[in-house]
Motif scaffolding. Structure first.
Motif, short mmCIF file in Angstrom:
data_model
loop_
_atom_site.label_atom_id
_atom_site.label_comp_id
_atom_site.label_asym_id
_atom_site.label_seq_id
_atom_site.Cartn_x
_atom_site.Cartn_y
_atom_site.Cartn_z
N PRO A 1 3.26 -1.11 11.21
CA PRO A 1 2.21 -1.34 12.21
C PRO A 1 1.68 -2.76 12.16
CG PRO A 1 1.36 -0.05 10.38
CD PRO A 1 2.84 -0.18 10.15
N SER B 1 -6.64 0.82 14.33
CA SER B 1 -7.00 1.80 15.37
C SER B 1 -6.07 3.01 15.50
CB SER B 1 -7.06 1.10 16.74
OG SER B 1 -7.96 0.01 16.71
N ASN B 2 -4.82 2.91 15.06
CA ASN B 2 -3.83 3.93 15.42
C ASN B 2 -3.44 4.88 14.30
OD1 ASN B 2 -3.91 2.31 17.68
ND2 ASN B 2 -1.71 2.27 18.00
N GLU C 1 1.27 11.73 9.10
CA GLU C 1 0.76 10.78 10.09
C GLU C 1 1.56 9.48 10.04
OE1 GLU C 1 -3.62 9.58 11.23
OE2 GLU C 1 -2.97 8.29 9.57
N GLN D 1 -2.91 -2.06 14.96
CA GLN D 1 -2.53 -0.66 14.81
C GLN D 1 -3.06 -0.08 13.50
OE1 GLN D 1 1.68 -1.37 15.35
NE2 GLN D 1 1.67 -0.43 17.40
N PHE E 1 4.21 7.87 12.98
CA PHE E 1 3.94 6.59 13.61
C PHE E 1 5.24 5.88 13.99
CE2 PHE E 1 3.31 2.00 13.50
CZ PHE E 1 2.22 1.85 14.34
#
Length: 525
Positions: free
Chosen positions: A345, A352-353, A336, A349, A340
């Motif tokens: 980030p 939430s991401n 993950e 981010q 990204f």
């Protein structure tokens, strides 16, 4: 005429303590009939200790409470020192009420406040009532989302500093015992420079705060302290260590305050100071401000150092351990992170991401809360509602209990966080995936209030002010480390990990001395 016997200071202290104890016991016996609803619970092991020794010896501090809740119901009473009793809340409705009434009904005991004052001074953690409300309101802007956004780059900078340190020493297979400098920079405008090889007095003080091997007297003071608050000032080895830690943190706070004064007078600031939590606070407050904090209160906020420096580092230690046990979950998290992209980030981010990173962090906070329980004293009489009816000691079935002024109540955070009743049959297992399906699962955990149904950060008016700070730092650290390194145990994934007893519990290899967990660290191909 008989000679006059001269009393030494020690004699006076001993007689005074004995007189105080007699008064305390007499008062307890006299008021015993007015202690609210009498509840079922385990028998006492001894009048002197109650069941305190059983709780202290448990490898999982929440397990005794889970066993008693299964036997006596989700609200019960346990015997404590000198014939006293303490009410334990393991019912979500009761727990939610308890936290919502902190500051107005449930407050820290005399012992708890004495320990905090001795260690940190009379800051936010020590304060109660209007003093706590004022100090918290003054600190809140420094922990706003806007402030954390500004600090996110500091978290990443310190994480990459740790990465560079490991890159330089990778051939020696380092142990995962390094701490980050980010809390020192972000919270105090102070770089501890531990990763540069320099001696850190704060790191040394924290490393000395072990509760293992501290001697019989220190352990006796710990077990009896709830009933004898003056023991917080007794010169045991543990109390001396805690006093030394306070002195060390006070020196740093003094240096910071003087630095801020010089900058204010010269109108010269640097980027680090501008992004400091305390720096933001001090610069935002004028001497005549409504929420002005005096010098003693500002210095006492060194509790932020403990809250961030020690609890967050403990959290990512546990995260690396759990991910080393389950390499497939470590690989899933790395996938993950890599997907990204190459850039770091933003704070938004991070929030939430990156859902699996979020799930891993929440699962660590659930399984390994840095503070295992919340104990408070009732300031006034109260009635606590209960979601699941219980049977009292007299045989009555009730859905609420009366709590008398002066009663002690405890919420076991570890019990609530790790109970099969709320989290399902795999509650004690590291399973980040549970957070990806929690909204659809019929788990009773959703009855618990607090951050994402966890009480790791407490709840109500005393919920952890720095939780957004801690979560952002935790995620930044874990993202950089997992993106760049793989982690394994030299002895394989079956390596047995236990808990090293300290002011903040740390992981350790079972059977080995100290809070050390050796790991094989390799660069990601």
């Amino acid at each position: 005429m008989a000679p006059v016997h001269q009393l030494s200071f020690g004699d006076i202290l001993l007689y005074g303590a004995g007189f105080w104890l007699v008064i305390k016991i007499a008062r307890r016996i006299f008021l015993r009939s007015a202690q609210g609803t009498k509840l079922n619970g385990p028998p006492r092991d001894s009048w002197f200790f109650g069941v305190s020794r059983k709780i202290a010896r448990a490898t999982d501090g929440g397990l005794p409470y889970q066993e008693w809740a299964a036997q006596y119901g989700p609200v019960f009473q346990i015997p404590i020192a000198f014939g006293g009793r303490r009410t334990i809340l393991c019912d979500p409705k009761a727990v939610n009420h308890f936290y919502s009434m902190e500051r107005s009904v449930y407050v820290k005991s005399k012992l708890g406040r004495a320990v905090i004052a001795n260690l940190f001074g009379r800051g936010l953690l020590w304060a109660e009532g209007e003093s706590h409300k004022r100090q918290r309101k003054a600190l809140t802007p420094a922990f706003s989302n806007a402030a954390i956004r500004r600090l996110t780059s500091v978290f990443f900078d310190s994480s990459y500093k740790l990465k560079a340190h490991w890159d330089a020493t990778l051939d020696n297979t380092p142990d995962v015992v390094s701490r980050l400098d980010s809390i020192g920079i972000a919270g105090f405008s102070h770089d501890f420079r531990a990763l540069d090889g320099e001696y850190s007095a704060v790191a040394a003080a924290f490393d000395s705060l072990s509760f293992e091997g501290t001697g019989i007297l220190s352990n006796l003071v710990l077990l009896l302290g709830t009933q004898l608050p003056f023991l917080a000032n007794f010169p045991t080895s543990r109390n001396r260590i805690m006093g030394n830690l306070r002195k060390t943190m006070s020196v740093i706070a003094d240096e910071l305050l003087e630095k801020m004064r010089r900058e204010k007078n010269s109108h010269v600031t640097d980027e680090t100071s501008d992004r400091s939590v305390i720096g933001l606070l001090l610069k935002a407050q004028d001497d005549d401000a409504e929420l002005h904090m005096n010098e003693a209160e500002v210095l006492a906020q060194n509790v932020l150092l403990l809250a961030g420096y020690e609890t967050t580092s403990s959290g990512y230690f546990w995260a690396l351990i759990e991910l080393a046990k389950l390499s497939e979950k470590q690989a899933k998290l790395r996938e993950e992170i890599v997907q990204f992209g190459a850039t770091d980030p933003t704070w938004d981010q991070l929030v939430s991401n990156l859902p699996y990173l979020d799930a891993v962090v929440l699962e660590i906070l659930r399984l390994h809360p840095p503070v295992g329980a919340t104990t408070r004293e009732a300031l006034v009489d109260d009635v606590v509602p209960i979601g699941e009816a219980i049977t009292t000691a007299s045989g009555d079935v009730v859905d609420s209990i009366a709590v008398a002024k002066g009663s002690l109540l405890t919420v076991s955070i570890r019990c609530m966080n790790r109970s099969e009743v709320f989290w399902g049959p795999n509650a004690k297992e590291f399973e980040p995936e549970r957070w990806l399906t929690l909204n659809d699962d019929p788990l009773r955990a959703k009855e618990i209030q607090g951050h994402r149904h966890l009480i790791t950060f407490l709840d109500g008016p005393r919920t952890c002010l720095g939780k957004s700070f801690a979560l952002a730092e935790f995620k930044a650290v874990l993202l950089v480390l997992i993106k760049n390194f793989t982690f394994e145990f030299p002895g394989g994934r079956e390596t047995e990990i236990g808990t090293h007893r300290a002011i903040i519990p740390r992981p350790k290899v079972v059977g080995q001395p100290g809070a050390n967990v050796p790991m094989t660290v390799r660069r990601v191909d």
